[in-house]
Each structure stands twice: as structure tokens, then as C-alpha cells.
Write a protein that holds these residues in place. Structure first.
Motif, PDB file in Angstrom:
ATOM      1  N   LEU A   1       0.783  -1.206  -0.123  1.00 13.67           N
ATOM      2  CA  LEU A   1      -0.082   0.032  -0.012  1.00 13.67           C
ATOM      3  C   LEU A   1       0.803   1.239  -0.004  1.00 13.67           C
ATOM      4  N   PRO A   2       1.963   1.336   0.562  1.00 12.99           N
ATOM      5  CA  PRO A   2       2.814   2.649   0.714  1.00 12.99           C
ATOM      6  C   PRO A   2       3.147   2.867  -0.686  1.00 12.99           C
ATOM      7  N   ALA A   3       3.686   2.030  -1.361  1.00 11.33           N
ATOM      8  CA  ALA A   3       4.229   2.346  -2.704  1.00 11.33           C
ATOM      9  C   ALA A   3       2.961   2.636  -3.631  1.00 11.33           C
ATOM     10  N   TYR A   4       2.125   2.132  -3.352  1.00 10.92           N
ATOM     11  CA  TYR A   4       0.547   2.477  -4.166  1.00 10.92           C
ATOM     12  C   TYR A   4       0.415   3.754  -4.198  1.00 10.92           C
ATOM     13  N   ARG A   5       0.356   4.136  -2.736  1.00 11.02           N
ATOM     14  CA  ARG A   5      -0.215   5.583  -2.201  1.00 11.02           C
ATOM     15  C   ARG A   5       0.874   6.512  -2.901  1.00 11.02           C
ATOM     16  N   ALA A   6       2.158   6.272  -2.712  1.00 11.00           N
ATOM     17  CA  ALA A   6       3.125   7.292  -3.399  1.00 11.00           C
ATOM     18  C   ALA A   6       2.801   7.721  -4.918  1.00 11.00           C
ATOM     19  N   GLY A   7       2.570   6.270  -5.572  1.00 10.91           N
ATOM     20  CA  GLY A   7       2.512   6.378  -6.874  1.00 10.91           C
ATOM     21  C   GLY A   7       0.970   7.168  -7.539  1.00 10.91           C
ATOM     22  N   ALA A   8       0.097   6.714  -6.495  1.00 14.48           N
ATOM     23  CA  ALA A   8      -1.318   7.153  -6.970  1.00 14.48           C
ATOM     24  C   ALA A   8      -1.107   8.888  -6.570  1.00 14.48           C
ATOM     25  N   GLU A   9      -0.511   9.407  -5.386  1.00 20.34           N
ATOM     26  CA  GLU A   9      -0.388  10.773  -5.227  1.00 20.34           C
ATOM     27  C   GLU A   9       0.375  11.509  -6.438  1.00 20.34           C
ATOM     28  N   ALA A  10       1.446  10.777  -6.997  1.00 21.08           N
ATOM     29  CA  ALA A  10       2.253  11.438  -7.893  1.00 21.08           C
ATOM     30  C   ALA A  10       1.379  11.713  -9.151  1.00 21.08           C
ATOM     31  N   TYR A  11       0.605  10.471  -9.512  1.00 22.18           N
ATOM     32  CA  TYR A  11      -0.126  10.646 -10.776  1.00 22.18           C
ATOM     33  C   TYR A  11      -1.362  11.451 -10.485  1.00 22.18           C
ATOM     34  N   ALA A  12      -1.929  11.642  -9.091  1.00 23.11           N
ATOM     35  CA  ALA A  12      -2.963  12.556  -9.067  1.00 23.11           C
ATOM     36  C   ALA A  12      -2.250  14.103  -9.230  1.00 23.11           C
ATOM     37  N   GLY A  13      -0.955  14.367  -8.912  1.00 23.61           N
ATOM     38  CA  GLY A  13      -0.524  15.753  -8.996  1.00 23.61           C
ATOM     39  C   GLY A  13      -0.442  15.903 -10.366  1.00 23.61           C
ATOM     40  N   LYS A  14       0.220  14.894 -11.376  1.00 23.79           N
ATOM     41  CA  LYS A  14       0.196  15.248 -12.691  1.00 23.79           C
ATOM     42  C   LYS A  14      -1.388  15.483 -13.537  1.00 23.79           C
ATOM     43  N   LEU A  15      -2.280  14.655 -12.873  1.00 23.60           N
ATOM     44  CA  LEU A  15      -3.647  15.040 -13.345  1.00 23.60           C
ATOM     45  C   LEU A  15      -4.081  16.371 -13.086  1.00 23.60           C
ATOM     46  N   LYS A  16      -3.831  16.890 -11.834  1.00 24.62           N
ATOM     47  CA  LYS A  16      -4.120  18.214 -11.360  1.00 24.62           C
ATOM     48  C   LYS A  16      -3.442  19.357 -12.272  1.00 24.62           C
ATOM     49  N   ALA A  17      -1.856  18.924 -12.442  1.00 22.59           N
ATOM     50  CA  ALA A  17      -1.315  19.807 -13.586  1.00 22.59           C
ATOM     51  C   ALA A  17      -1.841  19.893 -14.994  1.00 22.59           C
ATOM     52  N   TYR A  18      -2.548  18.654 -15.165  1.00 23.31           N
ATOM     53  CA  TYR A  18      -2.979  18.748 -16.650  1.00 23.31           C
ATOM     54  C   TYR A  18      -4.161  19.661 -16.661  1.00 23.31           C
ATOM     55  N   VAL A  19      -5.164  19.361 -15.665  1.00 20.72           N
ATOM     56  CA  VAL A  19      -6.499  20.158 -15.215  1.00 20.72           C
ATOM     57  C   VAL A  19      -5.936  21.736 -15.223  1.00 20.72           C
TER      58      VAL A  19
END
Length: 105
Positions: free
Chosen positions: A72-90
């Protein structure tokens, strides 16, 4: 000393200035970068049974839960990084829309 007339230079610079730059088109992050959530361990049917599970099944399930929690910690870190990229895209999409609207004026 001769006086230099700057008016023709200014006119040339104004004419040589490029037309308004095109609005930068936002690019979404690749879907391939989206992390995959770890699968929950399958709960053995004996957990809900009246007598419970035999020791080996209980230990096996417990080990599977520990392994899941360890991923879970690795997934969470990856999910947060991807969410940051999605926010930058928005944010870039909003900037693009505003730029296009200004170009219509």
C-alpha cells in the motif's frame, strides 16, 4: 554628429514581431503511469464459519493481508504522484481555454 531617426527601426520591429503565439495545448499524463491498486487478498470462507479457520488457513490469510499492507505505501506514493500530474493537466487545460478565449477577442 548626425541625428539618427529611430522611427523606421521601430516600425520594422513592430512589423517583424510574430503574430500572437499559439496557445499551448495541454497533454494528459500517460495512462501507463497510473498505478494499479493492489488486489485485496481473498478471504477464506472459513473465516465466516462458526468454527473459524484451521491454523494454516488463518496464517496464510494473515500473511496475505500483511503482504497487501506492505504494498500500500508504494501504491499511495504512485497514486499521489499521478494525481499531481492530473491536477497539473487540469490547470494547463484551464490556461489553454483562457488563452483560446483571449485569442477570440
Amino acid at each position: 554628429m548626425h541625428a539618427f531617426d529611430v522611427r523606421p527601426v521601430i516600425l520594422l520591429l513592430a512589423l517583424a514581431a510574430p503574430a500572437r503565439a499559439a496557445c499551448p495545448v495541454p497533454v494528459p499524463p500517460p495512462v501507463s503511469e497510473k498505478p494499479e491498486k493492489p488486489a485485496l487478498p481473498e478471504k477464506p470462507a472459513c473465516l465466516d464459519a462458526k468454527g473459524g479457520c484451521p491454523g494454516f488457513e488463518a496464517y496464510t490469510f494473515n500473511d496475505a493481508v500483511k503482504a497487501y499492507n506492505g504494498r500500500l505505501p508504494a501504491y499511495r506514493a504512485g497514486a499521489e504522484a499521478y494525481a499531481g500530474k492530473l491536477k497539473a493537466y487540469v490547470d494547463a487545460s484551464v490556461a489553454y481555454a483562457n488563452c483560446e478565449m483571449k485569442s477570440l477577442q
